[in-house]
Write an enzyme that holds these catalytic residues in place. Structure first.
Site, short mmCIF file in Angstrom:
data_model
loop_
_atom_site.label_atom_id
_atom_site.label_comp_id
_atom_site.label_asym_id
_atom_site.label_seq_id
_atom_site.Cartn_x
_atom_site.Cartn_y
_atom_site.Cartn_z
N ASN A 41 0.85 -1.18 0.00
CA ASN A 41 0.00 0.00 0.00
C ASN A 41 0.89 1.23 0.00
O ASN A 41 2.03 1.18 0.45
CB ASN A 41 -0.84 0.06 1.29
CG ASN A 41 -2.01 -0.88 1.24
OD1 ASN A 41 -2.06 -1.81 0.46
ND2 ASN A 41 -2.96 -0.65 2.11
N ARG A 42 0.37 2.34 -0.43
CA ARG A 42 1.08 3.60 -0.30
C ARG A 42 1.01 4.06 1.14
O ARG A 42 -0.08 4.24 1.67
CB ARG A 42 0.37 4.69 -1.11
CG ARG A 42 0.75 4.75 -2.52
CD ARG A 42 0.03 5.95 -3.14
NE ARG A 42 -0.14 5.74 -4.55
CZ ARG A 42 0.86 5.88 -5.44
NH1 ARG A 42 2.06 6.24 -5.05
NH2 ARG A 42 0.64 5.65 -6.71
#
Ligand code: C5P
Length: 224
Positions: free
Chosen positions: A30-31
């Site tokens: 995920n960012r």
């Protein structure tokens, strides 16, 4: 509250993304910069708490005063969180990958005539939910995060019920918000009793300080 309102308490924080290996050189993630979670760990330590920070891969220095446990994957993060319990307060700020490749190859996947490989995924453990739903050793105050791009309040309310936590810090991470990787954050605090507090846009450090103040307040779980 005094100058060290969390003295004598153990605060557990998760931060950063998790990396889920596809093969030895590739991963799903995920960012997440880890800025908000790390700021919470630093603020809790400054408030006198003993802090354990379980962090996925980030490009940030260790927050002063925290014991930092570095992990890569969601399963490693869950194991590190369980090993760090008991805690008085647990704050789950990590952006954990919901899925991981079903079988991470031990050799690098090669480009070939067969075209791109299929990527079968399996679900990762939900660390927040598993801690919040423990029958024994549940931290008295469990805080989750909700990063949403639409209907922030509705999704956060549903998340409190689904995960079993006491408080949700919800933020809008749509591209227009600039929150992702940025230094500022605009959050709503949603209590298990349905209470909602809207905070102005603040530096992530200031969000962390205010949140830590709330965590130190007596009976800070539900009611504002
Ligand atoms: O379901 P969702 O990912 O939106 O929930 C976000 C909250 O749950 C965050 O507090 C995050 O740290 C936590 N979480 C977790 N383990 C997962 C997924 C999310 O602890 N596998």
């Amino acid at each position: 509250a005094g100058p060290r309102p969390l003295a004598g308490r153990h605060v557990l924080v998760t931060s950063g993304p998790t990396h889920e290996p596809v093969d030895p050189v590739r991963y799903l993630a995920n960012r997440s910069s880890g800025k908000q979670g790390h700021a919470i760990a630093a603020a809790a330590a400054a408030a006198g708490a003993r802090v354990t920070l379980v962090s996925g891969p980030v490009a940030l220095p260790d927050p002063p005063g925290a014991v930092v446990v570095r992990v890569e994957t969601a399963r490693e993060m869950l194991a590190a969180v369980e090993a760090a319990l008991p805690a008085d307060v647990a704050v789950f700020a990590a952006a954990v990958a919901d899925w991981r490749p079903a079988a991470a190859g031990s050799q690098k996947l090669k480009k070939g005539a067969e075209g791109p490989p299929g990527l079968a995924l399996v679900e990762n453990p939900d660390i927040l939910a598993s801690v919040a739903r423990r029958s024994a050793g549940r931290p008295p105050l469990v805080v989750g995060f909700a990063a949403e791009t639409t209907d922030v309040l509705a999704h956060a309310r549903a998340k409190i019920a689904r995960k079993g936590c006491d408080l949700i810090v919800a933020n809008d991470v749509s591209a227009a918000s600039g929150v992702m990787g940025g230094d500022r954050n605009t959050v709503l605090l949603i209590g298990r009793d349905g209470s909602v507090e809207t905070w102005p846009t603040l530096d992530k450090d200031e969000v962390a300080r205010r949140l830590v103040e709330r965590l130190a307040a007596p009976a800070s779980g539900a009611a504002p």
